[in-house]
Design an enzyme around this catalytic site. Structure first.
Site, PDB file in Angstrom:
ATOM      1  N   ASP A   1      50.251  46.491  24.552  1.00 41.33           N
ATOM      2  CA  ASP A   1      50.686  47.835  24.253  1.00 41.33           C
ATOM      3  C   ASP A   1      52.200  47.741  23.988  1.00 41.33           C
ATOM      4  O   ASP A   1      53.126  46.622  24.205  1.00 41.33           O
ATOM      5  CB  ASP A   1      50.413  48.870  24.983  1.00 41.33           C
ATOM      6  CG  ASP A   1      51.016  48.866  26.479  1.00 41.33           C
ATOM      7  OD1 ASP A   1      51.817  48.074  26.596  1.00 41.33           O
ATOM      8  OD2 ASP A   1      50.807  49.841  27.153  1.00 41.33           O
TER       9      ASP A   1
ATOM     10  N   CYS B   1      50.825  44.919  29.595  1.00 46.07           N
ATOM     11  CA  CYS B   1      50.983  46.427  29.540  1.00 46.07           C
ATOM     12  C   CYS B   1      52.163  46.587  30.452  1.00 46.07           C
ATOM     13  O   CYS B   1      52.654  45.408  30.854  1.00 46.07           O
ATOM     14  CB  CYS B   1      49.870  47.306  29.587  1.00 46.07           C
ATOM     15  SG  CYS B   1      49.446  47.471  31.333  1.00 46.07           S
TER      16      CYS B   1
ATOM     17  N   THR C   1      52.243  47.692  33.697  1.00 44.09           N
ATOM     18  CA  THR C   1      51.640  47.265  34.925  1.00 44.09           C
ATOM     19  C   THR C   1      50.930  46.154  34.792  1.00 44.09           C
ATOM     20  O   THR C   1      50.483  45.394  35.750  1.00 44.09           O
ATOM     21  CB  THR C   1      51.103  48.234  35.832  1.00 44.09           C
ATOM     22  OG1 THR C   1      49.847  48.756  34.839  1.00 44.09           O
ATOM     23  CG2 THR C   1      52.089  49.538  35.919  1.00 44.09           C
TER      24      THR C   1
ATOM     25  N   HIS D   1      38.995  29.092  41.340  1.00 44.23           N
ATOM     26  CA  HIS D   1      37.914  29.648  41.975  1.00 44.23           C
ATOM     27  C   HIS D   1      36.901  30.632  40.751  1.00 44.23           C
ATOM     28  O   HIS D   1      35.669  30.774  40.961  1.00 44.23           O
ATOM     29  CB  HIS D   1      38.341  30.634  42.993  1.00 44.23           C
ATOM     30  CG  HIS D   1      38.920  29.658  43.995  1.00 44.23           C
ATOM     31  ND1 HIS D   1      39.360  30.254  45.132  1.00 44.23           N
ATOM     32  CD2 HIS D   1      39.256  28.431  44.257  1.00 44.23           C
ATOM     33  CE1 HIS D   1      39.891  29.423  45.972  1.00 44.23           C
ATOM     34  NE2 HIS D   1      39.832  28.176  45.222  1.00 44.23           N
TER      35      HIS D   1
ATOM     36  N   HIS E   1      31.831  28.265  43.822  1.00 38.55           N
ATOM     37  CA  HIS E   1      32.487  29.227  42.774  1.00 38.55           C
ATOM     38  C   HIS E   1      31.556  29.448  41.734  1.00 38.55           C
ATOM     39  O   HIS E   1      31.629  30.623  41.266  1.00 38.55           O
ATOM     40  CB  HIS E   1      33.631  28.277  42.419  1.00 38.55           C
ATOM     41  CG  HIS E   1      34.752  28.135  43.635  1.00 38.55           C
ATOM     42  ND1 HIS E   1      35.235  29.272  44.567  1.00 38.55           N
ATOM     43  CD2 HIS E   1      35.432  27.027  44.250  1.00 38.55           C
ATOM     44  CE1 HIS E   1      36.158  28.828  45.253  1.00 38.55           C
ATOM     45  NE2 HIS E   1      36.198  27.361  45.084  1.00 38.55           N
TER      46      HIS E   1
END
Length: 142
Positions: free
Chosen positions: A7, A64, A66, A97, A133
């Site tokens: 964004d 973005c 955060t 993993h 995994h």
């Protein structure tokens, strides 16, 4: 090919990551946004996730401010395992993993130097293929 989208909050970092990936010889599919005008991160998280799910792109990167909202968006798509990483340790471990196929970063959380290290670690680390995994990934996908 690597799909990448952001964004407005991730615009500058996305451009830097694109340039870095091209310098490393990766083919990049830029999913936008077109500029720093305010826009909605779900639009671009969705575009990247769809490119990875469809097989058009092998991996994706979403950015973005955060990294949280755009990673939530990407993870709404079956087959996407998007990991929000702010350090190289989590970038390495999510590949080893979780066989994560989309990397999320927060442009307001990390700087460009660290971002490039995270991108390199994410892309250069292969899935471990350990049974435990894979079993856990299968449980996630069910």
């Amino acid at each position: 090919m690597i799909a990448i989208g952001s964004d407005h909050g991730g615009y500058d970092l996305r451009i830097q990551v694109i340039n870095h990936l091209k310098e490393r010889g990766f083919e990049v599919k830029d999913m936008g946004c077109p500029d720093k005008s305010s826009c909605d991160y779900p639009v671009y998280g969705k575009k990247v996730a769809q490119a990875v799910v469809s097989g058009e792109c092998e991996k994706g990167i979403v950015i973005c401010t955060t990294g949280i909202g755009i990673s939530i968006t990407a993870n709404k798509f079956k087959g996407i395992r998007c990991a929000l990483c702010a350090d190289t340790v989590t970038a390495k471990l999510t590949r080893l993993h979780n066989n994560s196929n989309v990397l999320a970063m927060g442009a307001g959380v990390i700087g460009p130097n660290l971002a490039m290290e995270i991108v390199d670690t994410f892309l250069d680390t292969e899935f471990s293929n350990e049974e435990r995994h894979q079993r856990r990934i299968d449980l996630i996908e069910d």
